[in-house]
Design an enzyme around this catalytic site. Structure first.
Site, PDB file in Angstrom:
ATOM      1  N   ASN A 152       0.815  -1.229   0.000  1.00  0.00           N
ATOM      2  CA  ASN A 152       0.000   0.000   0.000  1.00  0.00           C
ATOM      3  C   ASN A 152       0.846   1.276   0.000  1.00  0.00           C
ATOM      4  O   ASN A 152       0.435   2.280  -0.572  1.00  0.00           O
ATOM      5  CB  ASN A 152      -0.996  -0.014   1.153  1.00  0.00           C
ATOM      6  CG  ASN A 152      -0.336  -0.080   2.495  1.00  0.00           C
ATOM      7  OD1 ASN A 152       0.811  -0.513   2.608  1.00  0.00           O
ATOM      8  ND2 ASN A 152      -1.037   0.349   3.521  1.00  0.00           N
ATOM      9  N   GLU A 249       4.485  -4.503  11.979  1.00  0.00           N
ATOM     10  CA  GLU A 249       3.480  -3.456  11.713  1.00  0.00           C
ATOM     11  C   GLU A 249       2.343  -4.122  10.959  1.00  0.00           C
ATOM     12  O   GLU A 249       2.453  -4.356   9.752  1.00  0.00           O
ATOM     13  CB  GLU A 249       4.099  -2.347  10.860  1.00  0.00           C
ATOM     14  CG  GLU A 249       5.202  -1.560  11.538  1.00  0.00           C
ATOM     15  CD  GLU A 249       4.680  -0.636  12.604  1.00  0.00           C
ATOM     16  OE1 GLU A 249       3.451  -0.522  12.774  1.00  0.00           O
ATOM     17  OE2 GLU A 249       5.510  -0.023  13.306  1.00  0.00           O
ATOM     18  N   CYS A 283      -3.340   0.986   6.650  1.00  0.00           N
ATOM     19  CA  CYS A 283      -3.478   0.095   7.807  1.00  0.00           C
ATOM     20  C   CYS A 283      -4.157   0.765   8.996  1.00  0.00           C
ATOM     21  O   CYS A 283      -4.903   0.142   9.731  1.00  0.00           O
ATOM     22  CB  CYS A 283      -2.099  -0.398   8.225  1.00  0.00           C
ATOM     23  SG  CYS A 283      -0.938   0.946   8.478  1.00  0.00           S
ATOM     24  N   GLU A 457       7.856   1.992  14.740  1.00  0.00           N
ATOM     25  CA  GLU A 457       8.676   2.647  13.732  1.00  0.00           C
ATOM     26  C   GLU A 457       8.644   4.140  14.013  1.00  0.00           C
ATOM     27  O   GLU A 457       7.745   4.649  14.692  1.00  0.00           O
ATOM     28  CB  GLU A 457       8.119   2.352  12.329  1.00  0.00           C
ATOM     29  CG  GLU A 457       8.291   0.882  11.965  1.00  0.00           C
ATOM     30  CD  GLU A 457       8.097   0.571  10.503  1.00  0.00           C
ATOM     31  OE1 GLU A 457       7.059   0.966   9.950  1.00  0.00           O
ATOM     32  OE2 GLU A 457       8.971  -0.105   9.922  1.00  0.00           O
TER      33      GLU A 457
HETATM   34  P1  NDP Z   1       0.678  -9.445   3.429  1.00  0.00           P
HETATM   35  O1  NDP Z   1       0.672  -9.790   4.852  1.00  0.00           O
HETATM   36  O2  NDP Z   1      -0.041 -10.319   2.466  1.00  0.00           O
HETATM   37  O3  NDP Z   1       2.182  -9.361   2.898  1.00  0.00           O
HETATM   38  C1  NDP Z   1       3.153  -8.543   3.524  1.00  0.00           C
HETATM   39  C2  NDP Z   1       4.519  -8.925   3.001  1.00  0.00           C
HETATM   40  O4  NDP Z   1       4.913 -10.185   3.565  1.00  0.00           O
HETATM   41  C3  NDP Z   1       4.582  -9.097   1.491  1.00  0.00           C
HETATM   42  O5  NDP Z   1       5.826  -8.640   1.015  1.00  0.00           O
HETATM   43  C4  NDP Z   1       4.463 -10.600   1.338  1.00  0.00           C
HETATM   44  O6  NDP Z   1       4.964 -11.035   0.123  1.00  0.00           O
HETATM   45  C5  NDP Z   1       5.285 -11.074   2.520  1.00  0.00           C
HETATM   46  N1  NDP Z   1       5.015 -12.444   2.964  1.00  0.00           N
HETATM   47  C6  NDP Z   1       3.885 -13.172   2.814  1.00  0.00           C
HETATM   48  N2  NDP Z   1       4.022 -14.374   3.409  1.00  0.00           N
HETATM   49  C7  NDP Z   1       5.266 -14.422   3.955  1.00  0.00           C
HETATM   50  C8  NDP Z   1       5.997 -15.387   4.712  1.00  0.00           C
HETATM   51  N3  NDP Z   1       5.467 -16.567   5.044  1.00  0.00           N
HETATM   52  N4  NDP Z   1       7.257 -15.073   5.108  1.00  0.00           N
HETATM   53  C9  NDP Z   1       7.796 -13.880   4.801  1.00  0.00           C
HETATM   54  N5  NDP Z   1       7.152 -12.928   4.091  1.00  0.00           N
HETATM   55  C10 NDP Z   1       5.902 -13.185   3.677  1.00  0.00           C
HETATM   56  O7  NDP Z   1       0.142  -7.953   3.369  1.00  0.00           O
HETATM   57  P2  NDP Z   1      -0.249  -7.092   2.100  1.00  0.00           P
HETATM   58  O8  NDP Z   1       0.934  -6.873   1.232  1.00  0.00           O
HETATM   59  O9  NDP Z   1      -1.507  -7.666   1.519  1.00  0.00           O
HETATM   60  O10 NDP Z   1      -0.572  -5.666   2.793  1.00  0.00           O
HETATM   61  C11 NDP Z   1      -1.766  -5.375   3.411  1.00  0.00           C
HETATM   62  C12 NDP Z   1      -1.672  -5.588   4.916  1.00  0.00           C
HETATM   63  O11 NDP Z   1      -0.597  -4.849   5.455  1.00  0.00           O
HETATM   64  C13 NDP Z   1      -2.903  -5.105   5.654  1.00  0.00           C
HETATM   65  O12 NDP Z   1      -3.280  -6.038   6.638  1.00  0.00           O
HETATM   66  C14 NDP Z   1      -2.437  -3.827   6.314  1.00  0.00           C
HETATM   67  O13 NDP Z   1      -3.170  -3.466   7.442  1.00  0.00           O
HETATM   68  C15 NDP Z   1      -1.022  -4.130   6.603  1.00  0.00           C
HETATM   69  N6  NDP Z   1      -0.280  -2.883   6.752  1.00  0.00           N
HETATM   70  C16 NDP Z   1       0.156  -2.512   7.999  1.00  0.00           C
HETATM   71  C17 NDP Z   1       0.807  -1.311   8.175  1.00  0.00           C
HETATM   72  C18 NDP Z   1       1.342  -0.905   9.515  1.00  0.00           C
HETATM   73  O14 NDP Z   1       2.263  -0.108   9.548  1.00  0.00           O
HETATM   74  N7  NDP Z   1       0.822  -1.392  10.616  1.00  0.00           N
HETATM   75  C19 NDP Z   1       1.001  -0.383   7.059  1.00  0.00           C
HETATM   76  C20 NDP Z   1       0.558  -0.891   5.802  1.00  0.00           C
HETATM   77  C21 NDP Z   1      -0.090  -2.092   5.670  1.00  0.00           C
HETATM   78  P3  NDP Z   1       4.011 -11.147  -1.152  1.00  0.00           P
HETATM   79  O15 NDP Z   1       3.017 -10.042  -1.112  1.00  0.00           O
HETATM   80  O16 NDP Z   1       4.944 -11.005  -2.276  1.00  0.00           O
HETATM   81  O17 NDP Z   1       3.351 -12.479  -1.004  1.00  0.00           O
END
Ligand code: NDP
Length: 483
Positions: A152, A249, A283, A457
């Site tokens: 995002n 996060e 998020c 962070e």
């Molecule tokens: P995901 O949890 O699907 O993915 C996050 C990252 O983790 C991606 O790069 C993903 O790779 C990677 N990943 C997935 N599975 C694994 C694993 N088993 N081991 C290591 N890495 C892994 O989140 P989204 O990308 O869909 O983002 C949306 C989510 O992020 C929402 O829940 C949102 O609330 C949260 N978010 C939180 C923020 C905060 O600061 N608290 C800020 C922004 C978003 P890939 O996508 O390539 O599979």
């Protein structure tokens, strides 16, 4: 429109390709056009990234902090100078309108580099007198850190992780979301141009499995993830195997509490910012908007008027206020939640449809009369879908606002500042706002409580999460042994 980078990965100071990795198609979500084709990191690419990070960190960690800072500050200036081109790339990668990316994404990343560059030279230990002996402490870097990003705010997330890590003497291997892989490569390029030694910031592309391989490598001291709660659980558990430091996060379902006495226009504006900015893919969004009953009708009327006036369309048009969602998968998910909300009896006030086809667009959507048990009030939608809930008393709304496993953020709108402070003191959330929403300046620590995460962070709080304390006892006299 093409945005093909020189190669998929950036390792040891240069672009690196390994066509043996599975293909990643990068799609501009406003049109569905493929703008770049990349490859996932193979084991050889992952090994090169980790080895170069470990090698480079040894020297970087010993460098004078002020010298490290100078490089990062230069990178911040370069980002600001190139903001227009970088923001265009961010818009192509994410679909977010230029109106947002030019002010919110890379600019916030530049702020992080500048802030931690300024902070690092003043990070010191302490001296603890013990009579004639004494202890002094050193704040040491952790070593090689892994950053894993969500889609995002891809470039902002890369900067928010890289800036404190590098400023405090660590190296980082960063894996962007496979949905938005382009911005982090630009950051790596800029850091090298600013003078960062090769190997200190590496970008490797891939899906979850690549992240998994990074997290479990014995050379890795810390993992910082921005992602969903389910991914957070997996990554946290994998990191725990090696007793690694973590920052998580994660997602949220944050409450925004609006009392009768709130300024109506500000409260409506904040609810819209906290649900529709970045097409709702934020998020910390205040996706449960609790409105005190006396204000409800006026609030909903004004909210509908202002929401229906949002200019949705081509994110490359500077007049556009809302672009598409990041992907077809996200659009399907969001439309699924809208369907469920209708089926469960929430009242649709405005929006509710996919729009401006082709592209992954959904209208800014407001549901009223949402109750606590509805799916819309419980699960993170990550789209422009606002749930408005009614409440009567302060005590009641605090209990209901806290009735979730998430604890990322919360907001309160009221003209009574004493009440504002009293309410946030009781809200279970890592980041709170009074008469504001979703402002996340780098000076302020950001992060979640409960299932929304661990660690912080930004702000001075980030120092704790990118350094470790070494205590040094200094004996000034003879050793007094009892045998
Ligand atoms: P995901 O949890 O699907 O993915 C996050 C990252 O983790 C991606 O790069 C993903 O790779 C990677 N990943 C997935 N599975 C694994 C694993 N088993 N081991 C290591 N890495 C892994 O989140 P989204 O990308 O869909 O983002 C949306 C989510 O992020 C929402 O829940 C949102 O609330 C949260 N978010 C939180 C923020 C905060 O600061 N608290 C800020 C922004 C978003 P890939 O996508 O390539 O599979």
């Amino acid at each position: 429109m093409k945005a093909q980078p020189e190669a998929s990965h950036f390792v040891d100071g240069r672009y690196l390709e390994d066509a043996a990795g599975a293909e990643i198609e990068v799609i501009f979500p406003a049109t569905g056009e493929v703008i770049a084709r990349l490859h996932e990191a193979t084991p050889a690419v992952i090994e090169a990234a980790l080895a170069s990070a470990a090698r480079a960190q040894a020297e970087w960690g010993r460098m004078r902090p002020v010298e490290r800072s100078r490089i990062l500050r230069r990178a911040a200036d370069m980002i600001r100078d190139r903001n227009e081109a970088l923001s265009l790339l961010e818009t192509l990668d994410t679909g977010k309108p230029l109106q947002e990316t030019t002010v919110a994404d890379w600019p916030s990343g530049a702020d992080a580099l500048e802030f931690f560059a300024g902070l690092a030279p003043s990070v010191t230990g302490e001296t603890i007198p013990l009579g004639q002996d004494f202890v002094y402490t050193l704040r040491e870097p952790l070593g090689v850190c892994v950053g894993i990003g969500a889609w995002n705010y891809p470039s902002q997330i890369a900067c928010w992780k890289a800036a404190p890590a590098l400023a405090l003497g660590n190296a980082m291997v960063f894996k962007p979301s496979e949905v938005t892989p382009l911005g982090a490569l630009k950051l790596a390029e800029i850091l090298i141009e600013a003078g960062l030694p090769a190997g200190l910031f590496n970008v490797v592309q891939g899906r979850g499995a690549v992240g998994g391989a990074l997290v479990t490598d014995p050379r890795v001291a810390k993992v910082s993830l921005t992602g969903s709660v389910p991914t957070g659980r997996k990554v946290y558990a994998a990191a725990a195997e090696g007793v690694r430091h973590v920052t998580m996060e994660l997602g949220g379902k944050s409450p925004l509490v609006i009392f009768d006495d709130a300024d109506l226009e500000s409260a409506v504006g904040a609810a819209m910012l906290g649900n529709f900015y970045s097409a709702g893919q934020v998020c910390s969004n205040g996706t449960r908007v609790f409105v005190q009953r006396g204000l409800k009708d006026r609030f909903l009327k004004r909210l509908a008027e202002r929401s229906e006036a949002i200019r949705m369309g081509d994110p490359l048009d500077p007049e556009t206020q809302m672009g598409p969602l990041v992907s077809q998968a996200q659009l399907d998910k969001v439309l699924g939640y809208i369907g469920k909300a209708k089926a469960e009896g929430a009242r649709l006030v405005c929006g509710g449809e996919a729009s401006v086809s082709p592209g992954c667009y959904v209208q800014p959507t407001v549901f009223a009369d949402v109750t606590d048990g509805m799916t819309l009030a419980c699960e993170e939608v990550f789209g422009p879908v606002m749930a408005v809930l009614d409440f009567d008393t302060e005590e009641e709304v605090i209990a209901r606002a806290n009735g979730t496993d998430f604890g990322l953020a919360a907001g309160v709108f009221t003209a009574d500042l004493a009440r504002g402070h009293r309410v946030v003191a009781q809200l279970q959330a890592g980041t709170c706002w009074i008469n504001a929403y979703n402002l996340t300046p780098v000076e302020s620590p950001f992060g979640g409580s409960k299932m929304s995460g661990v660690g912080r962070e930004n702000g001075k709080a980030a120092i704790e999460h990118y350094t470790q304390v070494k205590s040094v006892y200094v004996g000034m006299g003879p050793v007094d042994a009892p045998y």
